[in-house]
Scaffold this active site. Structure first.
Site, PDB file in Angstrom:
ATOM      1  N   ALA A 162       0.820  -1.211   0.000  1.00 46.82           N
ATOM      2  CA  ALA A 162       0.000   0.000   0.000  1.00 46.82           C
ATOM      3  C   ALA A 162       0.857   1.265   0.000  1.00 46.82           C
ATOM      4  O   ALA A 162       0.334   2.367  -0.086  1.00 46.82           O
ATOM      5  CB  ALA A 162      -0.907   0.000   1.234  1.00 46.82           C
ATOM      6  N   ASP A 163       2.164   1.081   0.090  1.00 43.42           N
ATOM      7  CA  ASP A 163       3.058   2.222   0.286  1.00 43.42           C
ATOM      8  C   ASP A 163       3.162   3.102  -0.958  1.00 43.42           C
ATOM      9  O   ASP A 163       3.471   2.619  -2.050  1.00 43.42           O
ATOM     10  CB  ASP A 163       4.445   1.690   0.643  1.00 43.42           C
ATOM     11  CG  ASP A 163       5.400   2.793   1.005  1.00 43.42           C
ATOM     12  OD1 ASP A 163       5.501   3.076   2.202  1.00 43.42           O
ATOM     13  OD2 ASP A 163       6.017   3.376   0.102  1.00 43.42           O
ATOM     14  N   ILE A 164       2.931   4.397  -0.781  1.00 47.66           N
ATOM     15  CA  ILE A 164       2.927   5.309  -1.931  1.00 47.66           C
ATOM     16  C   ILE A 164       4.311   5.409  -2.560  1.00 47.66           C
ATOM     17  O   ILE A 164       4.445   5.501  -3.787  1.00 47.66           O
ATOM     18  CB  ILE A 164       2.373   6.694  -1.535  1.00 47.66           C
ATOM     19  CG1 ILE A 164       2.191   7.581  -2.771  1.00 47.66           C
ATOM     20  CG2 ILE A 164       3.257   7.389  -0.517  1.00 47.66           C
ATOM     21  CD1 ILE A 164       1.178   7.075  -3.763  1.00 47.66           C
TER      22      ILE A 164
END
Length: 320
Positions: free
Chosen positions: A265-267
DNA sequence: GGCCAGGCTAGCA
DNA sequence: TGCTAGCATGGC
């Protein structure tokens, strides 16, 4: 190897040498700090030294480290200006070995990465890079919660403010102030209204304090995590309000040093993967997990190198 | 001023 | 199970 000796007329009350597994790049480790600031550290790039406070048991100790040797024969000299008991010496050395990923052998991982064409350039460019881990799981979790959804610089500022509010201060001979990260007891005693003036959001203040209280009252047992599988840890910790999957994945990666985490989920990872794999669109979480299947069992290291590609661009490093 | 940052919760279909 | 508005703030 520990001994007492005199250097430049000063008594160094404890010193030792930490061996490291090559290849090991101090330069990469330190350069990463430019884009991933850590307010606990005092770094001298020219001299390859780093000073910070480690908690040994409950005791905060100012530790000086010098990175020495070469990429292929690396080691760390460490010293403190207080005496340590034998058990404290052992505990400190164990902590340092953990924090600096001393026993991670990158060679088989590079061999693995070379099977993924987009990764080849990163194995060359970032050769010797590995993670500097958090020194304990409490602070790792708190720093990760702070880092949810805000940029790294602001997260570092909030971390520093929390340390100034609730941590311990140590001053060295030059007058430089070193912050020790607050204990869980100190954070558990806070109220959200204490953190609001530091520009913590109301919810984030609640998440952090609730988490510290869960540890103090025994709802969460961090020591037990080391015996648990990744999936069990995710299930156990995401039961806490404010702690989602990304946060636990980061804890296992940056706090525990586990090798096969993919914080999909890390941008930053999304941006980096788009860049490194030259994707037309920014990949979503599902797409990242699909691509990451080929990275097992080293997804943490793949993630680090992809993040670092973004970091290198931010630092305006030239790619020759 | 709009959009992006190393997300998560609660509410709803 | 899966989707989304709302959250809060800083930096560009």
């Amino acid at each position: 190897m520990a001994n007492h000796h005199i250097k430049n007329g000063e008594m160094l009350l404890y010193s030792s040498v930490i061996s490291l597994t090559p290849p090991y790049s101090f330069e990469r480790l330190l350069r990463r700090l430019e884009t991933h600031p850590d307010p606990q550290l005092l770094v001298n790039v020219q001299e390859s030294t780093l000073r910070r406070v480690f908690r040994v048991g409950a005791r905060p100790i100012l530790v000086s480290l010098q990175f020495a040797g070469t990429m292929e024969q690396p080691f760390i000299r460490l010293h403190t200006e207080v005496t340590l008991s034998a058990s404290e010496q052992q505990l400190l050395e164990k902590t340092i070995r953990h924090v600096f990923s001393a026993d991670l052998d990158l060679n088989p991982i590079y061999e693995h990465m070379r099977q993924q064409q987009p990764m080849v350039i990163l194995t060359e460019r970032f050769r010797g890079l590995r993670l500097m881990l958090d020194s304990d799981l409490f602070q790792s979790m708190v720093k990760t919660i702070i880092g949810q959804q805000i940029n790294l610089a602001f997260a570092a500022a909030l971390t520093q403010r929390l340390m100034e509010l609730a941590g311990d201060v140590m001053v060295d001979e030059t007058g430089h102030k070193f912050m020790a990260f607050p204990t869980e007891e100190a954070v558990a005693r806070l109220e959200p209204t204490d953190l609001r003036p530091l520009q913590f959001s109301q919810r984030k203040a609640e998440y952090i304090i609730d988490y510290a209280r869960a540890i103090v009252n025994g709802t969460v047992d961090l020591d037990r995590l080391w015996q648990m599988e990744d999936d069990e840890i995710i299930e156990h910790l995401t039961a806490q309000r404010g702690i989602g999957r990304w946060t636990v994945e980061c804890l296992m990666m940056f706090g525990m040093g586990r090798p096969d985490l993919l914080p999909a989920a890390d941008i930053g990872l999304r941006n980096g993967l788009q860049m490194v794999y030259e994707l037309a669109e920014k990949p979503d979480e599902k797409e990242i997990r699909r691509i990451g299947e080929d990275w097992r069992p080293w997804r943490s290291v793949y993630s680090l190198y992809i993040w670092e590609a973004v970091g290198a661009v931010r630092r305006k490093e030239t790619w020759e």
